[in-house]
Design a protein around this motif. Structure first.
Motif, PDB file in Angstrom:
ATOM      1  N   GLU A   1       0.679  -1.068   0.166  1.00 56.88           N
ATOM      2  CA  GLU A   1       0.078  -0.506   0.471  1.00 56.88           C
ATOM      3  C   GLU A   1       1.278   1.159  -0.459  1.00 56.88           C
ATOM      4  OE1 GLU A   1      -2.534   3.115   1.003  1.00 56.88           O
ATOM      5  OE2 GLU A   1      -1.395   2.437   3.037  1.00 56.88           O
ATOM      6  N   GLY A   2       2.482   0.986   0.796  1.00 59.19           N
ATOM      7  CA  GLY A   2       2.534   2.306   1.041  1.00 59.19           C
ATOM      8  C   GLY A   2       3.323   2.705  -0.586  1.00 59.19           C
TER       9      GLY A   2
ATOM     10  N   SER B   1      -2.731   5.318   6.917  1.00 56.93           N
ATOM     11  CA  SER B   1      -3.274   4.519   5.728  1.00 56.93           C
ATOM     12  C   SER B   1      -3.349   6.027   4.836  1.00 56.93           C
ATOM     13  CB  SER B   1      -3.850   3.780   5.818  1.00 56.93           C
ATOM     14  OG  SER B   1      -5.282   4.270   5.790  1.00 56.93           O
ATOM     15  N   LEU B   2      -3.019   7.331   5.346  1.00 58.81           N
ATOM     16  CA  LEU B   2      -3.337   8.143   5.068  1.00 58.81           C
ATOM     17  C   LEU B   2      -2.791   9.371   4.555  1.00 58.81           C
ATOM     18  CD1 LEU B   2      -6.590   9.552   6.925  1.00 58.81           C
ATOM     19  CD2 LEU B   2      -6.679   8.163   4.765  1.00 58.81           C
TER      20      LEU B   2
ATOM     21  N   THR C   1      -3.681   3.309  19.494  1.00 53.47           N
ATOM     22  CA  THR C   1      -3.073   2.632  18.775  1.00 53.47           C
ATOM     23  C   THR C   1      -3.784   1.514  17.078  1.00 53.47           C
ATOM     24  OG1 THR C   1      -1.878   1.731  20.003  1.00 53.47           O
ATOM     25  CG2 THR C   1      -1.537   0.770  18.182  1.00 53.47           C
ATOM     26  N   LEU C   2      -5.255   1.511  17.281  1.00 47.23           N
ATOM     27  CA  LEU C   2      -5.779   1.257  16.030  1.00 47.23           C
ATOM     28  C   LEU C   2      -5.940   2.906  15.371  1.00 47.23           C
ATOM     29  CD1 LEU C   2      -7.218  -0.812  13.787  1.00 47.23           C
ATOM     30  CD2 LEU C   2      -9.227  -0.279  15.346  1.00 47.23           C
ATOM     31  N   SER C   3      -6.407   3.775  16.100  1.00 45.72           N
ATOM     32  CA  SER C   3      -6.527   5.139  15.388  1.00 45.72           C
ATOM     33  C   SER C   3      -5.267   5.295  14.412  1.00 45.72           C
ATOM     34  CB  SER C   3      -6.655   5.907  16.132  1.00 45.72           C
ATOM     35  OG  SER C   3      -8.445   5.701  16.917  1.00 45.72           O
ATOM     36  N   ILE C   4      -4.087   5.310  15.059  1.00 41.55           N
ATOM     37  CA  ILE C   4      -2.219   5.458  14.678  1.00 41.55           C
ATOM     38  C   ILE C   4      -2.362   4.461  13.224  1.00 41.55           C
ATOM     39  CG2 ILE C   4       0.010   5.394  14.713  1.00 41.55           C
ATOM     40  CD1 ILE C   4      -0.803   6.124  17.902  1.00 41.55           C
TER      41      ILE C   4
ATOM     42  N   GLY D   1      -8.068  -3.358   1.414  1.00 41.10           N
ATOM     43  CA  GLY D   1      -7.687  -4.160   2.338  1.00 41.10           C
ATOM     44  C   GLY D   1      -6.292  -3.891   3.620  1.00 41.10           C
ATOM     45  N   TYR D   2      -5.816  -3.139   4.095  1.00 37.02           N
ATOM     46  CA  TYR D   2      -5.344  -2.401   4.903  1.00 37.02           C
ATOM     47  C   TYR D   2      -5.904  -1.838   5.701  1.00 37.02           C
ATOM     48  CZ  TYR D   2      -2.006   0.633   8.085  1.00 37.02           C
ATOM     49  OH  TYR D   2      -1.220   1.341   8.596  1.00 37.02           O
ATOM     50  N   VAL D   3      -6.455  -1.408   5.334  1.00 38.62           N
ATOM     51  CA  VAL D   3      -7.795  -1.116   6.771  1.00 38.62           C
ATOM     52  C   VAL D   3      -8.550  -2.023   7.206  1.00 38.62           C
ATOM     53  CG1 VAL D   3      -9.747   0.341   7.352  1.00 38.62           C
ATOM     54  CG2 VAL D   3      -8.086   1.285   5.729  1.00 38.62           C
TER      55      VAL D   3
END
Length: 97
Positions: free
Chosen positions: A12-13, A77-78, A69-72, A51-53
């Motif tokens: 994704e990166g 991903s943005l 941590t999940l928020s980070i 897929g990443y999310v």
């Protein structure tokens, strides 16, 4: 599932960087060659982003991530290059015996 997430994070990166670079080349040059690659790169990046999310939510419990941590991880991903950081810092691959 964790190894899959790590692979998706890296891909994704890379797709984000490829999309960003291609968009930068399309504007000033207006060449059809770059426009030709824009759609497939964008579609690939979109699929990898989803897929990443989705996989981040799936491994949250096994990684024992808090809501912060999940928020980070999701905010990463943005941002360009941030998924590489997340893949290194926040994801621990379980040791198999």
């Amino acid at each position: 599932m964790v190894k899959i997430f790590k692979n998706i994070a890296i891909l994704e990166g890379i797709s984000y960087l490829a999309l960003f670079a291609n968009m930068l080349l399309v504007k000033p040059t207006n060449l059809e060659l770059y426009k030709t690659f824009l759609y497939p790169i964008g579609m690939t990046h979109g699929v990898l982003f989803i897929g990443y999310v989705a996989s981040a939510f799936l491994i949250t419990k096994s990684q024992k991530w808090s809501f912060g941590t999940l928020s980070i991880v999701l905010i990463a991903s943005l941002l360009p290059l941030a998924t590489f950081f997340v893949e290194r810092k926040y994801v621990q691959v379980p040791v198999s015996k």
